[in-house]
Design a protein around this motif. Structure first.
Motif, PDB file in Angstrom:
ATOM      1  N   ALA A   1       7.305  12.369  -1.461  1.00 40.94           N
ATOM      2  CA  ALA A   1       6.256  12.142  -0.477  1.00 40.94           C
ATOM      3  C   ALA A   1       5.876  10.670  -0.527  1.00 40.94           C
ATOM      4  N   LEU A   2       5.911  10.028   0.623  1.00 42.79           N
ATOM      5  CA  LEU A   2       5.551   8.608   0.697  1.00 42.79           C
ATOM      6  C   LEU A   2       4.200   8.478   1.374  1.00 42.79           C
ATOM      7  N   ARG A   3       3.210   8.006   0.621  1.00 45.43           N
ATOM      8  CA  ARG A   3       1.919   7.685   1.222  1.00 45.43           C
ATOM      9  C   ARG A   3       1.888   6.199   1.503  1.00 45.43           C
ATOM     10  N   HIS A   4       1.624   5.872   2.746  1.00 43.54           N
ATOM     11  CA  HIS A   4       1.517   4.474   3.154  1.00 43.54           C
ATOM     12  C   HIS A   4       0.119   4.275   3.705  1.00 43.54           C
ATOM     13  N   ARG A   5      -0.721   3.753   2.851  1.00 45.55           N
ATOM     14  CA  ARG A   5      -2.131   3.597   3.152  1.00 45.55           C
ATOM     15  C   ARG A   5      -2.733   4.923   3.625  1.00 45.55           C
ATOM     16  N   LYS A   6      -3.011   5.082   4.915  1.00 41.78           N
ATOM     17  CA  LYS A   6      -3.714   6.265   5.395  1.00 41.78           C
ATOM     18  C   LYS A   6      -2.791   7.353   5.933  1.00 41.78           C
TER      19      LYS A   6
ATOM     20  N   ILE B   1      16.412   4.076  -2.611  1.00 43.80           N
ATOM     21  CA  ILE B   1      17.458   3.160  -2.158  1.00 43.80           C
ATOM     22  C   ILE B   1      17.039   2.481  -0.861  1.00 43.80           C
ATOM     23  N   VAL B   2      16.482   3.263   0.073  1.00 44.63           N
ATOM     24  CA  VAL B   2      16.030   2.690   1.353  1.00 44.63           C
ATOM     25  C   VAL B   2      14.936   1.661   1.102  1.00 44.63           C
ATOM     26  N   LEU B   3      13.966   1.997   0.266  1.00 41.74           N
ATOM     27  CA  LEU B   3      12.882   1.060  -0.051  1.00 41.74           C
ATOM     28  C   LEU B   3      13.429  -0.218  -0.687  1.00 41.74           C
ATOM     29  N   ALA B   4      14.407  -0.070  -1.590  1.00 42.04           N
ATOM     30  CA  ALA B   4      14.988  -1.230  -2.264  1.00 42.04           C
ATOM     31  C   ALA B   4      15.762  -2.099  -1.283  1.00 42.04           C
ATOM     32  N   GLU B   5      16.535  -1.472  -0.405  1.00 43.77           N
ATOM     33  CA  GLU B   5      17.313  -2.239   0.580  1.00 43.77           C
ATOM     34  C   GLU B   5      16.409  -3.059   1.483  1.00 43.77           C
ATOM     35  N   LYS B   6      15.232  -2.541   1.778  1.00 42.14           N
ATOM     36  CA  LYS B   6      14.307  -3.240   2.673  1.00 42.14           C
ATOM     37  C   LYS B   6      13.352  -4.158   1.917  1.00 42.14           C
ATOM     38  N   GLY B   7      13.465  -4.171   0.588  1.00 37.54           N
ATOM     39  CA  GLY B   7      12.626  -5.058  -0.206  1.00 37.54           C
ATOM     40  C   GLY B   7      11.155  -4.710  -0.160  1.00 37.54           C
ATOM     41  N   LEU B   8      10.835  -3.424  -0.003  1.00 38.23           N
ATOM     42  CA  LEU B   8       9.442  -2.992   0.101  1.00 38.23           C
ATOM     43  C   LEU B   8       8.910  -2.605  -1.275  1.00 38.23           C
ATOM     44  N   GLU B   9       7.743  -3.112  -1.615  1.00 39.53           N
ATOM     45  CA  GLU B   9       7.120  -2.785  -2.887  1.00 39.53           C
ATOM     46  C   GLU B   9       6.352  -1.470  -2.765  1.00 39.53           C
ATOM     47  N   TYR B  10       6.345  -0.716  -3.851  1.00 41.51           N
ATOM     48  CA  TYR B  10       5.652   0.569  -3.843  1.00 41.51           C
ATOM     49  C   TYR B  10       5.349   0.989  -5.273  1.00 41.51           C
ATOM     50  N   ASP B  11       4.375   1.853  -5.425  1.00 44.53           N
ATOM     51  CA  ASP B  11       4.070   2.458  -6.719  1.00 44.53           C
ATOM     52  C   ASP B  11       4.842   3.768  -6.817  1.00 44.53           C
TER      53      ASP B  11
ATOM     54  N   GLY C   1       0.791  -1.223   0.000  1.00 48.53           N
ATOM     55  CA  GLY C   1       0.000   0.000   0.000  1.00 48.53           C
ATOM     56  C   GLY C   1       0.822   1.272   0.000  1.00 48.53           C
ATOM     57  N   MET C   2       2.056   1.215  -0.531  1.00 48.57           N
ATOM     58  CA  MET C   2       2.920   2.392  -0.538  1.00 48.57           C
ATOM     59  C   MET C   2       2.944   3.037  -1.922  1.00 48.57           C
ATOM     60  N   THR C   3       2.881   4.368  -1.919  1.00 42.91           N
ATOM     61  CA  THR C   3       3.014   5.144  -3.147  1.00 42.91           C
ATOM     62  C   THR C   3       4.019   6.262  -2.902  1.00 42.91           C
ATOM     63  N   LEU C   4       5.008   6.363  -3.774  1.00 38.46           N
ATOM     64  CA  LEU C   4       6.035   7.388  -3.649  1.00 38.46           C
ATOM     65  C   LEU C   4       5.860   8.408  -4.774  1.00 38.46           C
TER      66      LEU C   4
END
Length: 221
Positions: free
Chosen positions: A127-132, A94-104, A69-72
Motif C-alpha cells: 500500500a502506497l500512501r502519498h500524503r493524503k 523497483i518502480v520507485l527506484a527507477e523514478k528516483g522517488l524517496e519514500y519511507d 511524503g510517500m510511505t510504502l
C-alpha cells in the motif's frame, strides 16, 4: 534421493532467477518490461478512481501530486521487522527506484497495520500512501507513479501481446513449485514439469529473432 530432489529444485530456482535477471537487471528502464507494466499501456482511470476517495482526504480537483511524503507499507519477514519476500512489493520498489522517488518503507504485521489501512483498504499490501491519498494493488500503484511522475516513463503503449502470452501462467506455476513440500514426490515432479514448460515458452520468447532489445517486450534499446 532427497539431496538429488533438492538439487533439482535449486537448479530450477536458479533458472527462474536467471530469467528474471534478464528482465530486471539489464539496466536503466528495466521495469518497462516487468509483467504488471506490460499490461498497463495507459493508466486505468477506473482502477484509480475506485480507490482514490476511500478512507483518506480527497485532494483538490486539478492539484498535481508532487514528490515526497510517500510511505510504502509491505509484508514483513518472519521477524516482523525486515522486508518480506512479496514480489509485488519488490515490483513497486523497483518502480520507485527507477523514478528516483524517496519514500519511507514500513514492513507491517497484521497487528501493526494502521487502522485506516485495515478499515478502508482491507489491510491490503503493498500500500502506497502519498500524503493524503493511498493506493493498493501493485499494478495500480505503478500506474499512479508512471502517470504523475513521468521520468523515466516506464509503461509501453503497444507491442505487449507476445510478452503477455509468454508469461501467462508463469508466476502461478513458479509459486506452486516453490511452495510445494516435500521435494521429490510425484506431485512435486508434476509441478516442476509444469514450471519448466512455462520457462521454455518464456525462453523461446526471449530468444525470438527480430527482437530489438533485451527486455521482455523487446524494445529496451
Amino acid at each position: 534421493r532427497t539431496r538429488s530432489a533438492s538439487h533439482k529444485k535449486e537448479t530450477t530456482n536458479m533458472r527462474v532467477r536467471t530469467l528474471f535477471g534478464l528482465t530486471l537487471a539489464a539496466g536503466r528502464r528495466a521495469t518497462s518490461f516487468v509483467y504488471p507494466l506490460t499490461r498497463a499501456a495507459h493508466v486505468s482511470s477506473s482502477g484509480l478512481d475506485m480507490i482514490r476517495n476511500r478512507g483518506l482526504e480527497t485532494r483538490e480537483e486539478g492539484a498535481t501530486p508532487l514528490p515526497g511524503g510517500m510511505t510504502l507499507y509491505v509484508k514483513p519477514a518472519a521477524d516482523g521487522k525486515s522486508v518480506g519476500d512479496c514480489p509485488f512489493a519488490h515490483f513497486v520498489r523497483i518502480v520507485l527506484a527507477e523514478k528516483g522517488l524517496e519514500y519511507d518503507l514500513v514492513p507491517s504485521t497484521q497487528e501493526a497495520k494502521p487502522q485506516w489501512l485495515v478499515d478502508d483498504y482491507g489491510g491490503k499490501m503493498p500500500a502506497l500512501r502519498h500524503r493524503k491519498e493511498c493506493y493498493v494493488d501493485s499494478e495500480v500503484i505503478a500506474q499512479y507513479l508512471d502517470f504523475f511522475f513521468k521520468e523515466p516513463e516506464l509503461s509501453v503503449s503497444e507491442g505487449t501481446d507476445d510478452a503477455e502470452a509468454a508469461i501467462d501462467g508463469f508466476f502461478p506455476a513458479m509459486a506452486k513449485f516453490i511452495k510445494h513440500s516435500p521435494n521429490g514426490d510425484e506431485e512435486d515432479k508434476e509441478k516442476q514439469a509444469a514450471l519448466e514448460e512455462k520457462l521454455s515458452v518464456l525462453e523461446a520468447h526471449l530468444g525470438k529473432v527480430g527482437r530489438t532489445g533485451p527486455y521482455l517486450v523487446g524494445n529496451g534499446e
